[in-house]
Design a protein around this motif. Structure first.
Motif, PDB file in Angstrom:
ATOM      1  N   ASP A  39     -16.077 -27.884  15.100  1.00 51.61           N
ATOM      2  CA  ASP A  39     -16.774 -27.825  13.812  1.00 51.61           C
ATOM      3  C   ASP A  39     -17.072 -29.191  13.217  1.00 51.61           C
ATOM      4  OD1 ASP A  39     -16.640 -25.121  14.090  1.00 51.61           O
ATOM      5  OD2 ASP A  39     -15.520 -24.734  12.250  1.00 51.61           O
ATOM      6  N   PHE A  40     -16.148 -30.148  13.386  1.00 53.20           N
ATOM      7  CA  PHE A  40     -16.298 -31.440  12.709  1.00 53.20           C
ATOM      8  C   PHE A  40     -16.324 -32.635  13.655  1.00 53.20           C
ATOM      9  CE2 PHE A  40     -14.074 -28.599   9.684  1.00 53.20           C
ATOM     10  CZ  PHE A  40     -15.100 -28.482   8.757  1.00 53.20           C
ATOM     11  N   GLY A  41     -16.110 -32.383  14.945  1.00 55.37           N
ATOM     12  CA  GLY A  41     -16.151 -33.465  15.914  1.00 55.37           C
ATOM     13  C   GLY A  41     -17.471 -33.547  16.642  1.00 55.37           C
ATOM     14  N   VAL A  42     -17.756 -32.525  17.470  1.00 63.40           N
ATOM     15  CA  VAL A  42     -18.969 -32.562  18.296  1.00 63.40           C
ATOM     16  C   VAL A  42     -20.018 -31.531  17.879  1.00 63.40           C
ATOM     17  CG1 VAL A  42     -17.788 -33.562  20.274  1.00 63.40           C
ATOM     18  CG2 VAL A  42     -17.857 -31.062  20.030  1.00 63.40           C
ATOM     19  N   GLY A  43     -19.711 -30.714  16.875  1.00 61.57           N
ATOM     20  CA  GLY A  43     -20.698 -29.731  16.415  1.00 61.57           C
ATOM     21  C   GLY A  43     -21.072 -28.728  17.480  1.00 61.57           C
ATOM     22  N   PHE A  44     -20.070 -28.250  18.214  1.00 66.46           N
ATOM     23  CA  PHE A  44     -20.324 -27.332  19.324  1.00 66.46           C
ATOM     24  C   PHE A  44     -20.315 -25.891  18.832  1.00 66.46           C
ATOM     25  CE2 PHE A  44     -18.946 -25.221  23.411  1.00 66.46           C
ATOM     26  CZ  PHE A  44     -20.124 -25.490  24.095  1.00 66.46           C
ATOM     27  N   TYR A  45     -21.362 -25.532  18.133  1.00 68.44           N
ATOM     28  CA  TYR A  45     -21.533 -24.163  17.661  1.00 68.44           C
ATOM     29  C   TYR A  45     -22.995 -23.984  17.286  1.00 68.44           C
ATOM     30  CZ  TYR A  45     -21.271 -26.366  13.026  1.00 68.44           C
ATOM     31  OH  TYR A  45     -21.481 -27.173  11.936  1.00 68.44           O
ATOM     32  N   THR A  46     -23.388 -22.756  17.031  1.00 68.22           N
ATOM     33  CA  THR A  46     -24.771 -22.455  16.670  1.00 68.22           C
ATOM     34  C   THR A  46     -24.909 -22.363  15.166  1.00 68.22           C
ATOM     35  OG1 THR A  46     -25.147 -21.246  18.734  1.00 68.22           O
ATOM     36  CG2 THR A  46     -26.651 -20.779  16.906  1.00 68.22           C
ATOM     37  N   LYS A  47     -25.812 -23.167  14.627  1.00 72.29           N
ATOM     38  CA  LYS A  47     -26.083 -23.090  13.190  1.00 72.29           C
ATOM     39  C   LYS A  47     -26.609 -21.687  12.859  1.00 72.29           C
ATOM     40  CE  LYS A  47     -28.193 -26.638  11.193  1.00 72.29           C
ATOM     41  NZ  LYS A  47     -29.274 -27.538  10.707  1.00 72.29           N
ATOM     42  N   TYR A  48     -26.011 -21.062  11.857  1.00 68.58           N
ATOM     43  CA  TYR A  48     -26.343 -19.686  11.457  1.00 68.58           C
ATOM     44  C   TYR A  48     -26.076 -18.671  12.581  1.00 68.58           C
ATOM     45  CZ  TYR A  48     -28.546 -22.405   7.834  1.00 68.58           C
ATOM     46  OH  TYR A  48     -28.775 -23.328   6.844  1.00 68.58           O
ATOM     47  N   GLY A  49     -25.211 -19.082  13.510  1.00 65.42           N
ATOM     48  CA  GLY A  49     -24.722 -18.166  14.536  1.00 65.42           C
ATOM     49  C   GLY A  49     -23.230 -18.037  14.331  1.00 65.42           C
ATOM     50  N   ASP A  50     -22.428 -18.587  15.271  1.00 65.79           N
ATOM     51  CA  ASP A  50     -20.982 -18.585  15.054  1.00 65.79           C
ATOM     52  C   ASP A  50     -20.593 -19.556  13.946  1.00 65.79           C
ATOM     53  OD1 ASP A  50     -21.977 -20.409  16.986  1.00 65.79           O
ATOM     54  OD2 ASP A  50     -19.987 -20.815  17.748  1.00 65.79           O
ATOM     55  N   GLY A  51     -21.559 -20.375  13.478  1.00 63.92           N
ATOM     56  CA  GLY A  51     -21.308 -21.227  12.323  1.00 63.92           C
ATOM     57  C   GLY A  51     -21.560 -20.529  11.000  1.00 63.92           C
ATOM     58  N   GLY A  52     -22.094 -19.312  11.049  1.00 63.83           N
ATOM     59  CA  GLY A  52     -22.379 -18.549   9.832  1.00 63.83           C
ATOM     60  C   GLY A  52     -21.210 -17.645   9.483  1.00 63.83           C
ATOM     61  N   VAL A  53     -20.315 -18.122   8.635  1.00 62.55           N
ATOM     62  CA  VAL A  53     -19.092 -17.374   8.314  1.00 62.55           C
ATOM     63  C   VAL A  53     -18.780 -17.493   6.825  1.00 62.55           C
ATOM     64  CG1 VAL A  53     -18.158 -17.755  10.628  1.00 62.55           C
ATOM     65  CG2 VAL A  53     -17.582 -19.359   8.799  1.00 62.55           C
ATOM     66  N   ASP A  54     -17.817 -16.697   6.382  1.00 60.05           N
ATOM     67  CA  ASP A  54     -17.370 -16.751   4.986  1.00 60.05           C
ATOM     68  C   ASP A  54     -16.215 -17.718   4.779  1.00 60.05           C
ATOM     69  OD1 ASP A  54     -19.135 -14.848   3.781  1.00 60.05           O
ATOM     70  OD2 ASP A  54     -18.003 -13.256   4.758  1.00 60.05           O
ATOM     71  N   LEU A  55     -15.375 -17.853   5.775  1.00 63.56           N
ATOM     72  CA  LEU A  55     -14.226 -18.756   5.681  1.00 63.56           C
ATOM     73  C   LEU A  55     -13.773 -19.133   7.079  1.00 63.56           C
ATOM     74  CD1 LEU A  55     -11.109 -16.661   4.493  1.00 63.56           C
ATOM     75  CD2 LEU A  55     -13.053 -15.768   5.761  1.00 63.56           C
ATOM     76  N   SER A  56     -13.099 -20.288   7.199  1.00 68.61           N
ATOM     77  CA  SER A  56     -12.726 -20.829   8.512  1.00 68.61           C
ATOM     78  C   SER A  56     -11.223 -21.096   8.571  1.00 68.61           C
ATOM     79  CB  SER A  56     -13.498 -22.120   8.784  1.00 68.61           C
ATOM     80  OG  SER A  56     -14.886 -21.876   8.873  1.00 68.61           O
ATOM     81  N   PRO A  57     -10.447 -20.158   9.065  1.00 68.00           N
ATOM     82  CA  PRO A  57      -8.984 -20.292   9.051  1.00 68.00           C
ATOM     83  C   PRO A  57      -8.429 -21.399   9.937  1.00 68.00           C
ATOM     84  CG  PRO A  57      -9.657 -18.002   9.370  1.00 68.00           C
ATOM     85  CD  PRO A  57     -10.880 -18.841   9.525  1.00 68.00           C
ATOM     86  N   ILE A  58      -9.099 -21.698  11.071  1.00 64.48           N
ATOM     87  CA  ILE A  58      -8.515 -22.654  12.019  1.00 64.48           C
ATOM     88  C   ILE A  58      -9.344 -23.929  12.155  1.00 64.48           C
ATOM     89  CG2 ILE A  58      -7.350 -20.828  13.317  1.00 64.48           C
ATOM     90  CD1 ILE A  58      -9.515 -21.164  15.493  1.00 64.48           C
ATOM     91  N   ALA A  59     -10.256 -24.170  11.228  1.00 58.44           N
ATOM     92  CA  ALA A  59     -11.143 -25.323  11.348  1.00 58.44           C
ATOM     93  C   ALA A  59     -10.464 -26.659  11.063  1.00 58.44           C
ATOM     94  CB  ALA A  59     -12.354 -25.157  10.426  1.00 58.44           C
ATOM     95  N   ASP A  60      -9.209 -26.633  10.629  1.00 55.65           N
ATOM     96  CA  ASP A  60      -8.468 -27.886  10.453  1.00 55.65           C
ATOM     97  C   ASP A  60      -7.459 -28.082  11.574  1.00 55.65           C
ATOM     98  OD1 ASP A  60      -7.978 -30.283   9.000  1.00 55.65           O
ATOM     99  OD2 ASP A  60      -6.159 -29.422   8.152  1.00 55.65           O
TER     100      ASP A  60
END
Length: 269
Positions: free
Chosen positions: A150-171
């Protein structure tokens, strides 16, 4: 460059579960919906959500999915339902939806761009599906991205798996997620599987796509944060630093807020 997690797994688990529960209560929702891929991130996220005692809906969303990925997802869901009575599951096979979409758009353009665009389309179809279930059941969509993605290499799809309400493990770094996964008794089939986003309908791994392993990228992320210009790096470490820096730079559009063109008040009068 192998990285061993140093997190206090039991306390981290308790902290995230409490955070999830409090957020859901304050948001006045019934619980969470999680897309299950057969990977460690979604397995850990859904287990964290299950521990809140609130409703958890695990959704499988295959699109020409590899059988081993499907089997791992089903194994995890079966285990989770045995452990937690608040967990239920459903399957939304999106293969025909994806194929219908392909029939409505041009696919005779640049092959590489079409291939990548269709991979991102899979992720976005899944995002829409999760929000459909969230809407009818009063749930929050729980993201499954970790810190490196999420914050290093941006390995996700914008408005795909990046489209969420909250991110429990993003830290949490990927090594932290694995440590938490072992503590939570995630199935070995998931813990031992090579990470893959499963968006291309083949067996390519995340490492093959990124050019470096998560251990290496995690090392590079920490090395960049330390800003130690005097370090004596090996040729491979220099290569990994270049990979990390390139991906981080190219994917800043995912990690930064959406640009807004603010019009001067003088022009609004």
């Amino acid at each position: 460059m192998a990285k061993n997690s140093t997190i206090q797994v039991e306390k981290v688990n308790e902290h995230i579960v409490n955070w999830l529960r409090l957020y859901a209560i304050n948001a006045k929702v019934n619980g969470f919906v999680v897309g299950i891929s057969g990977g460690v991130d979604s397995a850990v996220t859904s287990t964290l959500c299950a521990q809140t005692g609130l409703a958890v809906l695990c959704v499988e969303m295959p699109i020409h999915q590899a059988k081993n990925q499907v089997n791992r997802g089903k194994e995890h869901i079966a285990q989770l339902k045995k452990r937690f009575s608040n967990v239920r599951n459903t399957v939304a096979d999106l293969t025909s939806v994806f194929e219908n979409f392909k029939s409505q758009v041009p696919i005779d353009a640049d092959a590489v761009k079409v291939h990548l665009s269709l991979a991102n389309t899979r992720a976005r179809l899944r995002m829409m599906t999760l929000y459909y279930f969230a809407g009818i059941d009063g749930l929050l969509v729980a993201g499954t991205g970790n810190k490196v993605e999420d914050f290093g290499v941006g390995f996700y799809t914008k408005y795909g798996d990046g489209g969420v309400d909250l991110s429990p493990i993003a830290d949490l770094m990927k090594s932290d997620v694995y440590a938490l996964g072992r503590f939570l008794k995630i199935p070995d089939s998931i813990l031992n599987a090579a990470p893959t986003d499963g968006l291309f309908g083949d067996d390519r791994t995340d490492e093959e796509q990124l050019g470096a392993s998560y251990d290496e990228l995690e090392w590079a992320m920490l090395a960049k944060e330390s800003k130690n210009s005097d370090a004596n790096y090996s040729p491979r470490e220099l290569e990994v630093l270049e990979i990390y820096s390139r991906l981080n730079k190219n994917n800043q559009h995912k990690m930064q807020p959406i640009p807004v063109c603010f019009v001067p008040e003088l022009l609004k009068q």
